[in-house]
Design a protein around this motif. Sequence first.
Motif, PDB file in Angstrom:
ATOM      1  N   ASP A 186      40.261  46.490  28.129  1.00  4.54           N
ATOM      2  CA  ASP A 186      40.222  46.033  26.926  1.00  4.54           C
ATOM      3  C   ASP A 186      38.923  45.552  26.250  1.00  4.54           C
ATOM      4  O   ASP A 186      38.984  45.199  25.051  1.00  4.54           O
ATOM      5  CB  ASP A 186      41.501  45.450  26.255  1.00  4.54           C
ATOM      6  N   ALA A 213      44.132  45.236  32.960  1.00  4.43           N
ATOM      7  CA  ALA A 213      44.351  45.824  31.539  1.00  4.43           C
ATOM      8  C   ALA A 213      43.408  44.966  30.564  1.00  4.43           C
ATOM      9  O   ALA A 213      42.802  45.565  29.643  1.00  4.43           O
ATOM     10  CB  ALA A 213      45.839  45.494  31.199  1.00  4.43           C
ATOM     11  N   LEU A 260      48.016  43.606  37.336  1.00  5.19           N
ATOM     12  CA  LEU A 260      47.753  44.670  36.450  1.00  5.19           C
ATOM     13  C   LEU A 260      47.689  43.924  34.802  1.00  5.19           C
ATOM     14  O   LEU A 260      46.658  44.367  34.119  1.00  5.19           O
ATOM     15  CB  LEU A 260      48.922  45.406  36.301  1.00  5.19           C
ATOM     16  N   PRO A 261      48.019  42.934  34.652  1.00  2.46           N
ATOM     17  CA  PRO A 261      47.796  42.249  33.290  1.00  2.46           C
ATOM     18  C   PRO A 261      46.248  41.888  33.345  1.00  2.46           C
ATOM     19  O   PRO A 261      45.312  42.145  32.220  1.00  2.46           O
ATOM     20  CB  PRO A 261      48.557  41.129  33.103  1.00  2.46           C
TER      21      PRO A 261
END
Length: 541
Positions: free
Chosen positions: A38, A34, A30-31
Amino acid sequence: MGRHPAPALLDILRGEGVDRVFGNPGTTELPFLAALVDNEEAPEYVLGVHEGAVVSMADGYARATGRPAFVSLHIAAGLANGLIGLLNARRSRTPLVVMAGQQDRRHLQQDPMLSGDLVALAAPAVKATYDIQHARDLPLALRRAFALAVRPPAGPVFLSVPMDLLAEDTEVDVPARTPPLRPTPAGGLDRAAVLLGAAARPVIVAGDGVGREDAMAALVRTAETCGAPVHHQPMADHLDFPTTHPLYAGMLPPRHDAIRTALAPYDTVLIAGAHAFTPHHYSPGPALPPGITVVQLDSDPDEIGRNFPADHGVVGALRPSLDRLAELLRERVSERTAKIRVLRACDRHTVERERAEAAARAAYSPAPLAPWAAAHAVARGLPPGAAVVEEAITVGLLLRRLVHLDRPGSYTHTVGGGLGWGIGAAVGRALAEPGRPVVAVLGDGCALFGLQGLWSAARYAAPVLFVVMSNGAYRTLQNTYEAMGGNGPCPGTELGRLDFTQAARFFGIDAVRAESADHLRELVGRAGELAGPMLVDVPLR
């Protein structure tokens, strides 16, 4: 100026030319996801619904682009699902950089759900592993991974990255990229030219290093200069020599006794970029006939003399080495001698090709088709410039004898042996080369192993023609069982008749059953007109 770990990772990917990430995500990624959201310049995320298909797509993409592909897998289970693809990539020497998210370090010692020893799991299937425990180490390890993935012998490199590490609020330094080394010719080519130039009956074995290093044109010049017939290495993964060339003598069989017989008429052999002849079935004795002079050229120093003695071994990049060797041979082999050898080889090979062509054409019929006829229909139906992705174990051997291909990258296979590679590899190739017809020729057993790749084909509208050769059995296993003297039917090898058109339609892919050899040839001929994937089910006798 420092960067947080996840943006630093994306900076490196962009600098390494990564424009797509092949993955199947989970919580530990998930990081990373993300960070993709971004960053407007982040690579596209290409989703596969099984990690086997994910790694296969990356494999096909890396081969087509000539760059390492980047793969994102999820924890121990996702890595385990992708291992078959990594084993194939290592055997086929496909450069991949593979990252798997590890569980959060703050509770890793408590053996949380999904955790596992990722490095130990990956190690047998990759060139090298990196267990990242500090954010400051990630950029340097990632740079190393990309460099190592392409260094001979090329292959996959693995990094384990804990999920909390990518989310750290800390800055890391991003090392600049070191430009790749310029390919340089091998030393000792003068001696190689002396040995080949003095040969009365020279022959060449074209290994997959030729295809990987874009050295096919240079090998053609070398072969023509000394008039040497050229064999593909056994079960070649690439098109390493044009099958249309008068000097092309076909693929060597993957058995030492058969290789020995094929090379017995010659006195000197140049083995260029071949991985130790990769035998499949055991046969006693060496691969090379007694008394033959061996000149071996490879970009990997470990290959020289690895499985057979070389009278003269040289190490260097294949394309410049073969170009230089061709120049040196012009001084030692007269143009007249080379032309006579080419004409003799052409006469011999023409007879062999016409015999195979006649046998295949005579087998044409309505479905179910004879394997010879099915292979011939595909070979003659291929549109100009097509790329063939082949994972059809028995029909593939026939197809290799019939295809007329001369463009680099127009035939790919995996000698790794892990079934299920073909569907994903074809999707990856289509994504890498938009506008080029891609025809995937698959055995029904192979297709069953990689069926989830059809989901990605539909999702990304990959214009691939999937041709499934359906004989209802693991036929190569049955053939080997019979050759070993097995009594009665071989257990565990019957699949039964399967309707692959229904499987295709489940994933939203158009499908049709071939009604005859002529119908199959017509369907293959329209592969270049596809706007999305299509599957052809080919019933075989």
